[in-house]
Write an enzyme that holds these catalytic residues in place. Structure first.
Site, PDB file in Angstrom:
ATOM      1  N   GLN A   1      38.737  29.960  37.905  1.00  0.00           N
ATOM      2  CA  GLN A   1      38.372  29.429  36.593  1.00  0.00           C
ATOM      3  C   GLN A   1      38.870  30.283  35.419  1.00  0.00           C
ATOM      4  O   GLN A   1      39.357  29.763  34.434  1.00  0.00           O
ATOM      5  CB  GLN A   1      36.862  29.220  36.526  1.00  0.00           C
ATOM      6  CG  GLN A   1      36.471  28.142  35.573  1.00  0.00           C
ATOM      7  CD  GLN A   1      35.090  27.583  35.897  1.00  0.00           C
ATOM      8  OE1 GLN A   1      34.089  28.282  35.759  1.00  0.00           O
ATOM      9  NE2 GLN A   1      35.029  26.335  36.317  1.00  0.00           N
TER      10      GLN A   1
ATOM     11  N   ASP B   1      39.742  36.654  34.343  1.00  0.00           N
ATOM     12  CA  ASP B   1      38.874  37.817  34.583  1.00  0.00           C
ATOM     13  C   ASP B   1      38.217  37.765  35.961  1.00  0.00           C
ATOM     14  O   ASP B   1      37.771  38.783  36.470  1.00  0.00           O
ATOM     15  CB  ASP B   1      37.793  37.877  33.505  1.00  0.00           C
ATOM     16  CG  ASP B   1      38.409  37.925  32.118  1.00  0.00           C
ATOM     17  OD1 ASP B   1      38.439  39.003  31.518  1.00  0.00           O
ATOM     18  OD2 ASP B   1      38.893  36.876  31.646  1.00  0.00           O
ATOM     19  N   TYR B   2      38.134  36.578  36.557  1.00  0.00           N
ATOM     20  CA  TYR B   2      37.482  36.457  37.872  1.00  0.00           C
ATOM     21  C   TYR B   2      38.474  36.521  39.021  1.00  0.00           C
ATOM     22  O   TYR B   2      38.092  36.420  40.192  1.00  0.00           O
ATOM     23  CB  TYR B   2      36.630  35.180  37.919  1.00  0.00           C
ATOM     24  CG  TYR B   2      35.688  35.133  36.737  1.00  0.00           C
ATOM     25  CD1 TYR B   2      35.011  36.292  36.340  1.00  0.00           C
ATOM     26  CD2 TYR B   2      35.512  33.994  35.974  1.00  0.00           C
ATOM     27  CE1 TYR B   2      34.182  36.298  35.221  1.00  0.00           C
ATOM     28  CE2 TYR B   2      34.678  33.996  34.863  1.00  0.00           C
ATOM     29  CZ  TYR B   2      34.027  35.160  34.490  1.00  0.00           C
ATOM     30  OH  TYR B   2      33.216  35.176  33.399  1.00  0.00           O
TER      31      TYR B   2
ATOM     32  N   HIS C   1      35.987  37.102  29.274  1.00  0.00           N
ATOM     33  CA  HIS C   1      36.728  35.864  29.043  1.00  0.00           C
ATOM     34  C   HIS C   1      37.984  36.120  28.234  1.00  0.00           C
ATOM     35  O   HIS C   1      38.594  35.187  27.723  1.00  0.00           O
ATOM     36  CB  HIS C   1      35.850  34.823  28.317  1.00  0.00           C
ATOM     37  CG  HIS C   1      34.717  34.347  29.161  1.00  0.00           C
ATOM     38  ND1 HIS C   1      33.528  35.013  29.252  1.00  0.00           N
ATOM     39  CD2 HIS C   1      34.611  33.290  29.994  1.00  0.00           C
ATOM     40  CE1 HIS C   1      32.725  34.376  30.088  1.00  0.00           C
ATOM     41  NE2 HIS C   1      33.359  33.333  30.550  1.00  0.00           N
TER      42      HIS C   1
ATOM     43  N   GLU D   1      35.498  32.630  44.906  1.00  0.00           N
ATOM     44  CA  GLU D   1      36.914  32.837  44.592  1.00  0.00           C
ATOM     45  C   GLU D   1      37.739  33.236  45.818  1.00  0.00           C
ATOM     46  O   GLU D   1      38.847  32.744  46.026  1.00  0.00           O
ATOM     47  CB  GLU D   1      37.069  33.900  43.490  1.00  0.00           C
ATOM     48  CG  GLU D   1      36.724  33.423  42.085  1.00  0.00           C
ATOM     49  CD  GLU D   1      35.226  33.276  41.826  1.00  0.00           C
ATOM     50  OE1 GLU D   1      34.424  33.766  42.641  1.00  0.00           O
ATOM     51  OE2 GLU D   1      34.852  32.674  40.795  1.00  0.00           O
TER      52      GLU D   1
END
Ligand SMILES: Cc1ncc(C[n+]2csc(CCOP(=O)(O)OP(=O)(O)O)c2C)c(N)n1
Length: 804
Positions: free
Chosen positions: A548, A551-552, A593, A526
């Protein structure tokens, strides 16, 4: 002169004059460090950090740095910057003294600490300059390693400019991808994850980078023993080595930092291969020193042993280069002594000039303030006190603006009960200075160019009886297709974005249509996905970088905050990276998610726009707006909207959704409900049910959290209803608190309240898995109904008796 030296000079195409000029620069740079540190220790600068002990490798690097190339480095690179004239010595001192005159300190206009270098990619109107005709330096940051992620993107741009036919039409950004990106990093910073992630990304992308590791054995007080496995970064990098001239991997070099000829040779080789064949290289420069210690904050005698200090003195690259010049007969003592005397005098003269230039305007402002206070003293009752104030500020040898503003306010407070033209004049001066200083220290957080996102005209979507209803992901697919078709600079990349077309298929089929360079897969990385976007955007491309899931985003929030969001501000409009970060979130299931950490995001990303479209048509409109603008932005799509059908606007490629404009989703007179994203359908369902109970919710979708309701439309609603609920899926005190502050304090909503303003949020914990986990973690329709009813019950219990 020694014969073997002569042969080497011929081989390396070096002249004696050039070498002596290099020594002059090395010596000059050292003088800057010596004098600079004295200035900082004398209190004339808040802090000082210098490149002493790293000069010789940098003159070698400068020889292979061409116009159009980029540097992404850190605070030790002053010699390279002097060699390329990216930073003059006068500008270096101007930055040390925090001179806010952009002409004197073009890197940041006094906003950055010294040795934070930046070239100016933009003209006064925020438009691109011809980057191929200048030595480029991406703006430095203080956080170690932060220069790394964007290296991948700066170099990736060369690959695209070389390989994409359509980009040949933009010669101000690249000469057929011949540009090399030169990264620099300290040995200790190689212990950071971002170093390894970037090195891996560069290797995978196969892009032209020459990365120098300046190894002086320490990171402030901590030696390599505690930084790097085997204490040897070169040893552990070996797995990245390119095998037998193969395609994959790096060329690795190790060279001593005081060995001038060896350095020149290594840089020549590495840069030529990177430039011609896009082979990346890592150069481990060893045996460097730090003669004055880490910075002006302390002395290294506290943590280096006597032996180490003696070793450093013996290996310092300046005296070693000098001794070599004399030994080989390239220069003699007398000649060098003359050079040194000249440089000492010159650097001192430049430093004095820079100090005068930095302080004269402040003395002038102090004199103006002093005179006005003096005039007030003449007309006011408290003469002695005011005269003292005025005198003190005028007599201050090196006043700063803080002292001046304090004195002015003290004078105004001392005369609070008086009314006079002199007092009015002082107030007017204070206001004028406040305005100037706010701009001096606060401008360019966002683009101020004609392409600023807030200047993009709104174009409404057009629908006709033929407009098709299609799933949300197909709306986006059509939008991205049109963006790729009309804008050659637009590229997109992320995990699963290329071959698959994204986990929700927004890019399905587009790699096949536009090729693997314009729609590309990346590894799971990321931070460097964002770095890849930052670097590419700094070179005129328009990247969409996909993370994606929301949360990331935390993995790359640091670099978005430190680099993208602050870039335009920290260069005072000198650089921009109009990156579009795309992600999706809110409404799936499970702890990782379905999160919605919006407060963290909006508070860390001031300088970016943060858009939270409730559906995919709105998202498409935002993407169209962003592609026309030069501001960076984050777009958070809502996960449960991909399959919902929406009508495709007939003008899909042209319509734009303006930023900072909330949309009224449902009118109502009783309570204003302010929300966004995935909460919109929940609010609407609750409104429908409440209507049956004779409670009319006015539902407003803010659409963009940054900027927030620029015209105060929510206030207009509150004026009508007198009651307001702010709702989202963030934690209590999260982005709802921000929205409340914007409306109740910022828009003056306080004066229109008939009930206490409320927030309705998710629980403080992460969202639990499953339908029930979600229901009891996030605000739901029943929560909205209960809260709205409670407000009405409090206001009018006869009409709305308690129902539970
Ligand atoms: C992320 C981060 N952590 C810590 C610091 C504080 N700090 C500044 S420089 C430095 C040491 C860096 O050492 P190295 O990479 O070897 O570079 P050198 O200063 O020795 O050239 C540290 C710990 C920082 N600026 N940023």
């Amino acid at each position: 002169m020694n014969k073997s030296v002569m042969t080497t000079l011929e081989r390396l195409n070096l002249t004696v004059e050039e070498i002596v000029a290099d020594y002059r620069l090395v010596y000059r740079s050292r003088q800057v460090s010596l004098i600079g540190r004295q200035e900082a220790l004398a209190g004339k600068a808040g802090f000082g950090i210098f490149g002493d002990g790293k000069e010789v490798p940098q003159v070698a690097l400068a020889k292979v740095f061409h116009k159009g190339d980029f540097r992404s480095g850190y605070y030790r690179d002053q010699t390279l910057m002097f060699a390329l004239d990216v930073c003059t010595i006068e500008a270096f001192f101007a930055q040390l003294y925090a001179n806010t005159d952009l002409k004197a300190e073009p890197a940041s206009g006094g906003r950055q600490m010294n040795a934070h270098f930046a070239s100016r990619s933009l003209d006064e109107n925020g438009g691109w300059r011809d980057l191929t005709n200048m030595y480029n330096t991406a703006a430095d940051m203080s956080c170690t390693g932060a220069q790394m992620p964007r290296i991948a993107g700066l170099a990736y741009a060369s690959k695209l400019y070389r390989q994409l036919e359509t980009l040949q039409a933009y010669p101000q950004f690249s000469n057929q991808g011949n540009e090399v990106t030169f990264g620099t990093i300290g040995n200790a910073t190689c212990a950071e994850g971002v170093f390894w992630e970037t090195v891996n990304a560069i290797g995978v992308l196969k892009v032209p980078v020459v990365l120098s590791i300046w190894d002086d054995g320490y990171g402030i007080s901590v030696p390599n023993e505690f930084q790097i496995t085997k204490q040897d970064i070169y040893a552990i990098l070996q797995g990245f080595r390119r095998e037998n001239g193969g395609e994959a991997g790096f060329d690795l070099y190790q060279v001593k930092g005081w060995d001038y000829l060896a350095l020149v040779e290594v840089y020549q080789q590495a840069a030529a291969l990177a430039r011609q064949e896009h082979v990346p290289a890592i150069i481990h420069v060893t045996e460097l020193t730090q003669p004055q210690g880490h910075s002006s904050s302390g002395s290294h005698e506290r943590y280096k042993s006597q032996e180490r200090l003696a070793w450093e003195a013996a290996h310092d690259c300046l005296p070693r280069m000098r001794a070599w010049l004399v030994e080989t007969g390239l220069a003699d003592e007398e000649q060098l002594a003359v050079i040194e005397a000249e440089e000492q005098a010159q650097v001192r003269a430049i430093q004095r000039r820079a100090w005068e230039a930095a302080t004269a305007p402040l003395r002038q402002e102090a004199a103006e303030a002093g005179q006005l206070i003096q005039a007030l003293a003449d007309s006011a009752g408290r003469q002695a006190q005011l005269q003292d104030l005025g005198r003190q500020i005028v007599e201050e040898k090196s006043p700063n603006r803080k002292q001046i503003m304090v004195a002015v306010q003290d004078a105004l407070l001392a005369t609070i009960d008086e009314e006079s033209p002199a007092r009015q004049a002082l107030i007017a001066w204070q206001q004028e200075q406040l305005t100037r200083n706010r701009r001096r220290f606060g401008s360019h957080l966002y683009s101020e160019s004609p392409q600023a996102a807030l200047r993009v005209p709104a174009v409404a979507p057009v629908y006709s009886p033929n407009s098709a209803s299609i799933p949300g992901h197909e709306v986006l697919n059509a939008c991205f297709d049109a963006m790729l078709a009309r804008e050659p600079h637009f590229i997109a990349f992320g995990q699963d974005l290329g071959r698959l077309g994204g986990v929700n298929l927004g890019f399905a089929g587009l790699q096949e249509k536009y090729g693997p360079l314009r729609v590309a897969d990346t590894g799971i990385r990321e931070t460097t996905i964002i770095g890849q976007a930052i670097g590419a955007a700094m070179r005129g491309l328009r990247p969409l970088a996909e993370i994606q899931y929301l949360d990331y985003l935390l993995y790359c929030l640091q670099i978005m905050s430190d680099d993208v969001a602050s870039l335009h501000y920290r260069t005072r409009g000198g650089q921009k990276a109009p990156v579009i970060v795309r992600t999706r979130g809110h409404r799936q299931v499970g702890i990782w998610h379905a999160g919605s950490p919006l407060a963290g995001i909006i508070n860390l990303l001031r300088g970016m726009h943060v858009l939270v479209p409730r559906n995919m048509v709105q998202a498409a409109g935002f993407y169209n707006t962003l592609l026309l603008s030069d501001d960076p932005a984050l777009v958070i799509e809502t996960l449960n909207a991909y399959r919902r059908k929406e009508r495709l606007p007939d003008n899909l490629a042209e319509f734009t959704v303006p930023l900072g404009v909330p949309e009224l989703l449902r009118p109502g007179d009783d309570i204003t409900l302010v929300t966004y994203g995935a909460c919109c359908p929940i609010a609407l369902e609750a409104a429908e049910r409440l209507s049956r109970l004779a409670i009319e919710l006015e539902v407003i979708d803010v659409q963009t959290l940054l900027p927030f309701d620029t015209d105060g439309r929510i206030l207009e609603s509150l004026k009508k209803t007198g009651r307001i609920i702010f709702m989202d899926e963030d934690v209590p005190g999260g982005a709802t608190a921000y929205m409340m502050q914007q409306v109740i304090e910022g828009q003056g909503g306080y004066y229109w309240l008939d009930s206490e303003p409320c927030t309705l949020t998710a629980q403080a914990h992460r969202p639990a898995y499953g339908v029930d986990g979600d229901y009891f973690s996030k605000p739901n329709v029943q929560d909205v109904m209960a809260l709205a009813y409670e407000l009405m019950n409090e206001a009018d219990p006869a009409h709305y008796p308690p129902f539970s």
